[in-house]
Design an enzyme around this catalytic site. Structure first.
Site, PDB file in Angstrom:
ATOM      1  N   GLY A  47       0.871  -1.297   0.153  1.00  0.00           N
ATOM      2  CA  GLY A  47       0.031  -0.084   0.135  1.00  0.00           C
ATOM      3  C   GLY A  47       0.900   1.139   0.059  1.00  0.00           C
ATOM      4  O   GLY A  47       2.024   1.196   0.467  1.00  0.00           O
ATOM      5  N   GLN A  52       3.001  10.112   1.520  1.00  0.00           N
ATOM      6  CA  GLN A  52       4.184   9.216   1.617  1.00  0.00           C
ATOM      7  C   GLN A  52       5.332   9.622   0.467  1.00  0.00           C
ATOM      8  O   GLN A  52       6.414   9.272   0.398  1.00  0.00           O
ATOM      9  CB  GLN A  52       3.971   7.507   1.535  1.00  0.00           C
ATOM     10  CG  GLN A  52       3.341   7.054   2.851  1.00  0.00           C
ATOM     11  CD  GLN A  52       3.358   5.689   2.708  1.00  0.00           C
ATOM     12  OE1 GLN A  52       2.172   5.188   2.372  1.00  0.00           O
ATOM     13  NE2 GLN A  52       4.197   5.114   3.490  1.00  0.00           N
ATOM     14  N   CYS A 108       5.749   0.041   7.782  1.00  0.00           N
ATOM     15  CA  CYS A 108       5.580   1.116   6.842  1.00  0.00           C
ATOM     16  C   CYS A 108       6.949   1.356   5.825  1.00  0.00           C
ATOM     17  O   CYS A 108       7.884   1.522   6.363  1.00  0.00           O
ATOM     18  CB  CYS A 108       5.231   2.168   7.668  1.00  0.00           C
ATOM     19  SG  CYS A 108       4.753   3.527   6.755  1.00  0.00           S
ATOM     20  N   LEU A 109       6.591   1.893   4.721  1.00  0.00           N
ATOM     21  CA  LEU A 109       7.722   2.370   3.816  1.00  0.00           C
ATOM     22  C   LEU A 109       8.227   3.444   4.373  1.00  0.00           C
ATOM     23  O   LEU A 109       9.600   3.914   4.029  1.00  0.00           O
ATOM     24  CB  LEU A 109       7.213   2.381   2.317  1.00  0.00           C
ATOM     25  CG  LEU A 109       6.684   1.069   1.666  1.00  0.00           C
ATOM     26  CD1 LEU A 109       6.278   1.563   0.333  1.00  0.00           C
ATOM     27  CD2 LEU A 109       7.635   0.018   1.844  1.00  0.00           C
ATOM     28  N   HIS A 150      -4.608   1.151   7.653  1.00  0.00           N
ATOM     29  CA  HIS A 150      -3.106   1.485   7.705  1.00  0.00           C
ATOM     30  C   HIS A 150      -2.925   2.697   6.620  1.00  0.00           C
ATOM     31  O   HIS A 150      -2.453   3.929   7.085  1.00  0.00           O
ATOM     32  CB  HIS A 150      -2.384   0.419   7.184  1.00  0.00           C
ATOM     33  CG  HIS A 150      -0.749   0.886   7.625  1.00  0.00           C
ATOM     34  ND1 HIS A 150       0.101   0.408   8.459  1.00  0.00           N
ATOM     35  CD2 HIS A 150      -0.009   1.765   6.663  1.00  0.00           C
ATOM     36  CE1 HIS A 150       1.126   1.056   8.168  1.00  0.00           C
ATOM     37  NE2 HIS A 150       1.355   1.724   7.386  1.00  0.00           N
ATOM     38  N   GLU A 151      -3.556   2.583   5.434  1.00  0.00           N
ATOM     39  CA  GLU A 151      -3.277   3.682   4.120  1.00  0.00           C
ATOM     40  C   GLU A 151      -4.349   4.899   4.714  1.00  0.00           C
ATOM     41  O   GLU A 151      -4.003   5.877   4.433  1.00  0.00           O
ATOM     42  CB  GLU A 151      -3.489   3.221   3.141  1.00  0.00           C
ATOM     43  CG  GLU A 151      -2.444   2.179   2.452  1.00  0.00           C
ATOM     44  CD  GLU A 151      -1.013   2.458   2.943  1.00  0.00           C
ATOM     45  OE1 GLU A 151      -0.689   3.530   2.496  1.00  0.00           O
ATOM     46  OE2 GLU A 151      -0.318   1.278   3.153  1.00  0.00           O
ATOM     47  N   HIS A 154      -2.810   7.141   7.076  1.00  0.00           N
ATOM     48  CA  HIS A 154      -2.022   8.151   6.255  1.00  0.00           C
ATOM     49  C   HIS A 154      -2.559   9.401   5.910  1.00  0.00           C
ATOM     50  O   HIS A 154      -1.937  10.548   6.013  1.00  0.00           O
ATOM     51  CB  HIS A 154      -1.009   7.491   5.178  1.00  0.00           C
ATOM     52  CG  HIS A 154       0.155   6.592   5.550  1.00  0.00           C
ATOM     53  ND1 HIS A 154       0.976   7.371   6.377  1.00  0.00           N
ATOM     54  CD2 HIS A 154       0.319   5.258   5.395  1.00  0.00           C
ATOM     55  CE1 HIS A 154       2.189   6.406   6.285  1.00  0.00           C
ATOM     56  NE2 HIS A 154       1.619   5.337   5.961  1.00  0.00           N
TER      57      HIS A 154
END
Length: 199
Positions: A47, A52, A108-109, A150-151, A154
């Site tokens: 995702g 991000q 997480c990236l 999760h996304e 963000h």
């Protein structure tokens, strides 16, 4: 085009994202979505939210395929396997979060090298626009619901580390500070708030 992933510490990750404007040309939107998928796959993510990559708009993409494959290894006989979902979500609104809480070790990236157990609801209902700007209201469950939550977080300026206990946050404080300054191993392009450099 592959974007640099913004690391923890950048204000864009803690700011609530704005709705994607309705007058954004369709070609520009399709290109942004394609670039986000390309960036996500390049970084081996499932995702990716627009903040991000430094864009404070309400858009995220996901492909739950890799996570479903991981689940398949633990699948019990006769258990129905979750179908993978690959989709872009524009201007999403969380209608409901229900069902039992269940824990899963998330990463997480934007926070490479950190994975922690996060509790989330099993079932959600989300209202969103697809990449053709058509509105949907849809229920999701299991791993797809987790990735979406999760996304979605963000877009609300929330990181998964914000959901940890005060004790766990204290333990991670030094590591997160080092990551924000670029003191971390990563195998994809990143941008760090401390020096503005892309590495």
């Amino acid at each position: 085009m592959i974007y640099s992933i913004v690391a923890i510490g950048d204000p864009v990750l803690k700011t609530k994202a704005k709705n994607l404007p309705t007058d954004l040309p369709a070609a520009d939107l399709q290109q942004l979505i394609a670039d986000m998928y390309e960036t996500m796959y390049y970084a081996h993510g499932v995702g990716l939210a627009a903040p991000q990559i430094g864009k404070g708009v309400r858009l995220f993409v996901m492909d739950s395929g890799p996570m479903v494959e991981v689940d398949e290894e633990d699948q019990e006989e006769g258990e129905e396997l979750e179908a993978p979902i690959k989709r872009a979500f524009i201007n999403p609104v969380m209608v409901s979060e229900t069902g039992e809480h269940w824990g899963f070790e998330e990463g997480c990236l934007s926070i490479p090298g950190v994975r922690e157990l996060v509790q989330r609801n099993a079932d959600i209902v989300l209202r969103y626009e697809d990449e053709n700007r058509q509105v949907h209201e849809e229920a999701f469950t299991g791993m797809a619901a987790r990735i979406i939550q999760h996304e979605y977080d963000h877009l609300e300026g929330i990181l998964f580390t914000d959901k940890l206990s005060a004790f766990k946050k204290q333990l991670l404080k030094g590591k997160l500070a080092r990551i924000s300054k670029g003191d971390v191993k990563h195998d994809y392009r990143m941008r760090f708030a401390g020096d503005g450099k892309r590495r």
